[in-house]
Design an enzyme around this catalytic site. Structure first.
Site, mmCIF file in Angstrom:
data_model
loop_
_atom_site.group_PDB
_atom_site.id
_atom_site.type_symbol
_atom_site.label_atom_id
_atom_site.label_comp_id
_atom_site.label_asym_id
_atom_site.label_seq_id
_atom_site.Cartn_x
_atom_site.Cartn_y
_atom_site.Cartn_z
ATOM 1 N N HIS A 49 -6.016 2.515 1.176
ATOM 2 C CA HIS A 49 -5.221 3.686 1.555
ATOM 3 C C HIS A 49 -5.788 4.419 2.772
ATOM 4 C CE1 HIS A 49 -3.143 2.848 -2.049
ATOM 5 N NE2 HIS A 49 -3.907 3.510 -2.882
ATOM 6 N N ASP A 70 0.895 -1.159 0.000
ATOM 7 C CA ASP A 70 0.000 0.000 0.000
ATOM 8 C C ASP A 70 0.931 1.206 0.000
ATOM 9 O OD1 ASP A 70 -1.576 2.237 0.775
ATOM 10 O OD2 ASP A 70 -3.085 0.893 1.612
ATOM 11 N N HIS A 71 1.048 1.868 -1.141
ATOM 12 C CA HIS A 71 2.101 2.883 -1.258
ATOM 13 C C HIS A 71 1.890 4.069 -0.316
ATOM 14 C CE1 HIS A 71 -0.703 4.862 -4.155
ATOM 15 N NE2 HIS A 71 -0.101 5.974 -3.766
#
Length: 512
Positions: free
Chosen positions: A242, A179-180
């Site tokens: 996110h 999950d950036h």
């Protein structure tokens, strides 16, 4: 760090070009790649090793935060790369890949430490993992790790099925779900912000905090992702992963040791304490929207339904706002508001903590104060602001809200994928999503998906370039709050004094 081999599936894709190769290059410059670290890129193109390296070099030139100023340094980096033509449906291609990997490991004299990076469409996860297992690629004398990009399922049932598949080949501690947002510097700093500042620790509870707002807004539309996005929507693309991860990082209790397992345990406990929504409750606590035609930066943009690749009459959500209640000791009674949308007025990811006004209970005057705010800007301009009240003029009756702002250094700072790749190479899963976190997120989201599918939650249209649908404003007004503007303190400082006073009066009126 152990020498290892990275096998990148999807090496010809946009994510590899824009994020993965630049991240690896900057780790190389910082001496954060092991000396024996080599990279195999897989794709259906008939590229030679040299052509592959030229394309990697071009991605460095186009997207790296630091240029390849030293040709010898760049060549040393490119020497790490090999290309293998591969069709994920052909078992023989995986057998040939295994031969090439073993040969390279023997040339370098390194152990069989292998990282499998799935930067591919989700429908390719199953055949790739199955062939990795059947070909023998996953049978190693050292360690193995799987890096997998979202979406991790499209609902609770598919997420569980995918996890069962991965679990048949990899142990949980070997799976690094990317999950950036967890790689962003300010998100990774949320724990330290509270832990190292006793002033914040003292007020980090429901006794002092009125509400928390988490915003992730984008100015762009669906761009080239229409086929995926019209199936996913904002609820799957942003909220389930996110925003809920950012919420968990912000609101979790401080882990005692700070290990990856301890952090995951705390996040899991936080997600488990989110009050479940029924489909009926989703009608009252969730707003969904879709952008209509409007203007971004003075340029007209089409409505979502007029975007290329979007079906006529699509009811897909490009905007979601939600109210979340957390039933634990620290946050009982404090509403958390999430919102995300495309074609919004500003590109920003931000957390706003609104503190309770002690004058509501203890004031002996009729002064009306704006609430104290803690504003954490996650991107694109990272920083932290406090909004406090002072009395500026000698003859002013009301105190004025002022901002104390810290702008984080932007140059020379590792990007999210650098942080994530470094963690994966080191085997540190602190900023990756563990399965139980993912499952809890899907469990909370599932009734909302069903309510959307049954059209229980109305689809509101909002003008492109706005702050979203009016219904999202009413969501907070029901609780006596309002969304805090996206514009940061740097924008406010550029206004003239009259505009500033006008805005302050508007704040007073909103609080009233």
């Amino acid at each position: 760090m152990n020498a290892a081999t990275l096998l990148l599936f999807g090496a010809t894709g946009d994510l590899a070009k824009r994020k993965i190769y630049p991240a690896l290059f900057n780790l190389h410059l910082d001496r954060k790649l092991p000396a024996g670290f080599s990279i195999f890129g897989m794709g259906r193109s008939a590229w030679s090793d040299e052509e592959f390296r030229c394309r990697v070099a071009q991605s460095i030139s186009d997207f790296s935060r630091r240029p390849a100023a030293d040709e010898a340094e760049l060549n040393a980096f490119l020497e790490r790369f090999r290309f293998c033509r591969l069709n994920v449906a052909v078992p023989e291609d995986f057998a040939r890949l295994l031969e090439q990997v073993r040969q390279r490991e023997q040339e370098l004299g390194i152990a069989e430490n292998r990282m499998f990076y799935l930067s591919v469409a989700p429908e390719l996860f199953e055949p790739i993992v199955r062939h990795i297992h059947e070909s023998g690629l996953s049978r190693v004398s050292g360690w193995k790790r799987l890096l997998i990009e979202k979406p991790f399922g499209r609902d609770l049932a598919s997420a569980r099925a995918l996890n069962a598949l991965l679990g048949s080949v990899f142990r949980e501690e070997e799976i690094f779900r990317i999950d950036h947002y967890l790689g962003k510097r300010m998100v990774q700093n949320l724990q330290k912000l509270e832990y190292t500042n006793p002033m914040l620790q003292a007020v980090w509870k429901n006794q002092y905090i009125a509400n928390v707002q988490i915003t992730a807004s984008e100015t762009f539309g669906v761009e080239q992702r229409a086929a995926y996005y019209d199936e996913a929507g904002a609820i799957r693309d942003m909220v389930q992963n996110h925003l809920l991860q950012v919420l968990a990082m912000f609101a979790m209790q401080l882990p005692r040791r700070g290990t990856a397992a301890d952090m995951a345990d705390k996040k899991r406990a936080l997600l488990a304490s989110m009050r479940p929504l029924t489909k009926e409750e989703a009608e009252r606590s969730v707003v969904r929207g879709q952008y209509a035609a409007g203007a971004i930066g003075g340029r007209p943009v089409p409505a979502y339904r007029d975007e290329p690749g979007i079906g006529e009459g699509s009811r897909n959500d490009t905007y979601v706002a939600a109210r979340i209640m957390i039933d634990n000791y620290f946050w009982q009674g404090v509403p958390f508001y999430l919102r995300t949308g495309k074609r919004m007025a500003e590109k920003a990811t931000r957390i706003v903590v609104e503190f309770k006004d002690p004058l509501d209970k203890y004031s002996r005057t009729n002064e009306l104060t704006a609430p104290n705010l803690l504003i954490i800007d996650i991107g694109p301009n990272e920083g932290i602001s406090f909004q406090l009240n002072v009395k500026e003029g000698q003859h002013r009756i009301k105190p004025d809200p002022v901002r104390l702002h810290y702008a984080a250094e932007q140059s020379g700072v590792p990007e999210a994928y650098e942080n994530l790749m470094e963690g994966a190479i080191q085997g540190d899963a602190a900023f990756f999503a563990r399965w139980d976190e993912v499952e809890l997120s899907w469990q909370w989201i599932q009734p909302i998906l069903e309510a959307f599918a049954e059209n229980r939650v109305p689809l509101h249209f909002y003008e492109a370039g706005s702050d979203g649908p009016e219904a999202a404003l009413r969501l907070l007004e029901e609780d006596g709050f309002h969304w805090w503007p996206l514009a940061g303190p740097e924008a406010e400082s550029n206004r003239n004094a009259d505009d500033s006073r006008t805005e302050r009066e508007a704040v007073y009126e909103a609080v009233r």
